[in-house]
Design a protein around this motif. Sequence first.
Motif, short mmCIF file in Angstrom:
data_model
loop_
_atom_site.label_atom_id
_atom_site.label_comp_id
_atom_site.label_asym_id
_atom_site.label_seq_id
_atom_site.Cartn_x
_atom_site.Cartn_y
_atom_site.Cartn_z
N ILE A 195 1.01 -1.01 0.19
CA ILE A 195 0.46 0.30 -0.06
C ILE A 195 0.63 1.03 0.22
N ARG A 196 0.44 2.43 -0.14
CA ARG A 196 1.03 3.92 -0.25
C ARG A 196 0.50 4.48 0.87
N LYS A 197 1.38 5.23 2.31
CA LYS A 197 0.22 5.39 2.57
C LYS A 197 0.74 7.16 3.46
N SER A 198 0.19 7.87 3.95
CA SER A 198 1.01 8.67 4.52
C SER A 198 0.33 8.79 6.80
N PHE A 199 1.24 9.11 7.56
CA PHE A 199 0.48 9.40 8.35
C PHE A 199 1.32 10.31 9.88
N GLU A 200 0.33 11.00 10.36
CA GLU A 200 1.42 12.16 11.36
C GLU A 200 1.26 13.34 10.63
N ASN A 201 2.11 13.32 9.33
CA ASN A 201 1.97 14.51 8.61
C ASN A 201 0.87 14.43 7.52
N ASN A 202 -0.40 15.03 8.50
CA ASN A 202 -1.66 14.45 7.39
C ASN A 202 -2.11 15.86 6.74
N THR A 203 -1.31 15.77 5.60
CA THR A 203 -1.98 17.51 4.56
C THR A 203 -2.23 16.31 3.64
N VAL A 204 -2.17 17.40 2.68
CA VAL A 204 -2.49 17.00 0.90
C VAL A 204 -1.12 17.23 0.08
N ASN A 205 -0.60 17.47 0.77
CA ASN A 205 1.33 17.69 0.09
C ASN A 205 1.66 16.23 0.89
N SER A 206 0.99 16.23 1.66
CA SER A 206 1.93 14.34 2.07
C SER A 206 1.34 13.48 1.57
N ILE A 207 -0.01 13.64 1.24
CA ILE A 207 -0.94 12.77 0.27
C ILE A 207 -0.50 12.57 -0.89
N THR A 208 0.86 13.66 -1.20
CA THR A 208 0.72 13.40 -2.89
C THR A 208 1.93 13.08 -3.03
N THR A 209 3.01 13.44 -1.91
CA THR A 209 4.20 12.57 -1.62
C THR A 209 4.02 11.21 -1.88
N SER A 210 3.44 10.68 -1.38
CA SER A 210 3.43 9.38 -0.82
C SER A 210 2.78 8.60 -2.13
N LEU A 211 2.15 9.46 -3.09
CA LEU A 211 1.89 8.54 -4.11
C LEU A 211 2.46 8.51 -5.32
N LEU A 212 3.34 9.45 -4.66
CA LEU A 212 4.88 9.87 -6.31
C LEU A 212 5.93 8.96 -5.52
N LYS A 213 6.16 8.71 -4.45
CA LYS A 213 7.26 8.02 -4.09
C LYS A 213 7.15 6.60 -3.94
N GLN A 214 5.92 5.98 -3.30
CA GLN A 214 5.70 4.66 -3.15
C GLN A 214 4.53 4.18 -4.34
N ASP A 215 4.86 2.75 -3.63
CA ASP A 215 4.32 2.01 -5.00
C ASP A 215 3.32 1.00 -4.23
N GLY A 216 2.11 0.33 -4.53
CA GLY A 216 1.09 -0.28 -4.31
C GLY A 216 -0.57 -0.09 -5.04
N ASP A 217 -1.13 -0.02 -4.72
CA ASP A 217 -2.67 -0.78 -5.36
C ASP A 217 -4.07 0.21 -4.14
N LEU A 218 -3.33 0.36 -3.36
CA LEU A 218 -4.01 0.85 -2.39
C LEU A 218 -3.82 1.36 -2.11
N GLY A 219 -4.24 3.25 -1.93
CA GLY A 219 -3.43 4.17 -0.81
C GLY A 219 -4.36 4.83 1.03
N VAL A 220 -3.83 3.76 2.05
CA VAL A 220 -3.68 4.85 3.45
C VAL A 220 -3.74 5.72 3.83
N PHE A 221 -4.34 7.14 3.62
CA PHE A 221 -3.86 8.16 4.08
C PHE A 221 -4.76 9.10 5.20
N GLU A 222 -3.86 9.56 6.22
CA GLU A 222 -4.27 10.46 7.67
C GLU A 222 -5.00 11.96 6.70
N TYR A 223 -5.80 12.42 7.13
CA TYR A 223 -6.01 13.93 6.86
C TYR A 223 -6.71 14.22 7.70
#
Length: 465
Positions: A71-99
């Motif tokens: 999965i692609r993921k982000s947590f703690e730094n829960n902003t749209v920039n963090s979500i975008t970074t995770s989508l850009l830098k990671q691999d996976g078919d499902l995303g889990v993002f704190e917002y």
Amino acid sequence: MIGKITSAVSKIGPGAGGNIPGHMVLKVGGDEALRQLASELKLGSVLVTGTNGKTTTTTLLIKLLSNDLQIRKSFENNTVNSITTSLLKQDGDLGVFEYGIRNTEFGIPDKVQRLVDPVGVVYTTISQEHTQVNGVKNPFLAYYHAKILLTQDMKRGVIVTNSDDPRTALIGINKQKDVKINYYGIAIDGIEDIFDEMPIRCPKCNEHELSYSKRFLNHRGLYECECGFKRPEPNVKLTNAEFGVDSWKLTIEGNVFNYHAKKEIPLNLELTVPPFGFHNIYNTLASITAYASYTPKTDRIEDTIYKIFNNLDMSFIPPGRFEVVNCNGKFIGLGQGDNGDALKINGLFMNQFIDGPLEFIYTTPDEYEDEIFADHFEVIRNLNPEHVIVVPGRKSVEKAEEYCNRIRKEFDNVDFYPLDYEKMDKRIDKLTQLATDSEYDYIIMSGCGEEQAMWEKIKRKIIDK
């Protein structure tokens, strides 16, 4: 290309402030860049939001889903920039993002929903916090409205939400015609709020006060209103609990609609977990309900839940969150509690350990945050400490002293330390000293402050002693 170049030179990763590549992508490519990145996820995205419990719930959900797929993921730094970074830098078919969402100006929840087009949104609980943002008063109704906007235009997927919280429950009820709703909640006796009951206005009609037959914590419980609004029956519920000194046994039952299988999945679980505090029961229910809603591996749901939770230790708690430390025979409970709900949770957790006179080291809110102080003061009153130490939790020393004087009107033994917020290292050293040198065996240190750094550094210093 700009995002990947920025990623190559950035050593900051998701969960630790990794928002620079995402910021550059959005600055250069605009909104469409986020939409294109999100569309790469074959199984879609899940967003986790709320006032309290976001990071813990996201952490547990990531543990569960990572057992099934990448999965692609982000947590703690829960902003749209963090979500975008995770989508850009990671691999996976499902995303889990704190917002996290404070208001529509800083949170853009409707835009995030439109661009990310999530198949799932998880609500933990919604209560008053951040009554000022960037020095401007942030009304609670505006804050609540921003949370609603995250799912208002959602037309596919599953919303997971807390049925015991009237505010998150109403969000689910209002979306039942558009998407599937999986509610979670508590269905046992023996858990009662230790704090004085406060009137809660119905979020649906905004005219009547809610009537509660049981309160679990603050505004969570079994409620109904004259207008017909009432607590929905949870799809996943805690049906039994045995609270031991070293471990807790939780029985969780229910039927969850799984988005990928398009059918209900039965759950019947007997979990053994650390004695991690009542609030983490809700985080457990939220993460399990979300996992069963969004995993594509429906044949192994219960096995994965047992694997993760029966091997859980306290390391899953995010840095800075409230813990009770045994320091040479002193029980010191410390961690962030920067809204009324959070401080009540901390007080409830600490109450399990108190067996004598209590000292409360209270770090205050700032200017324009009188509503938060009022909620905090209720916790101080109910815990009834023998000694209160007041320290500015944010920038205004003058406002902190004003809060201290209000406390002095009801408590005789109160001291004030005007520690400068800008001199954080000295503040941390002094708060550590106040706790470790205290003549009391039971100490709670909580309130406002830097959400992670301050509390975690104090905790580490106390443990090292």
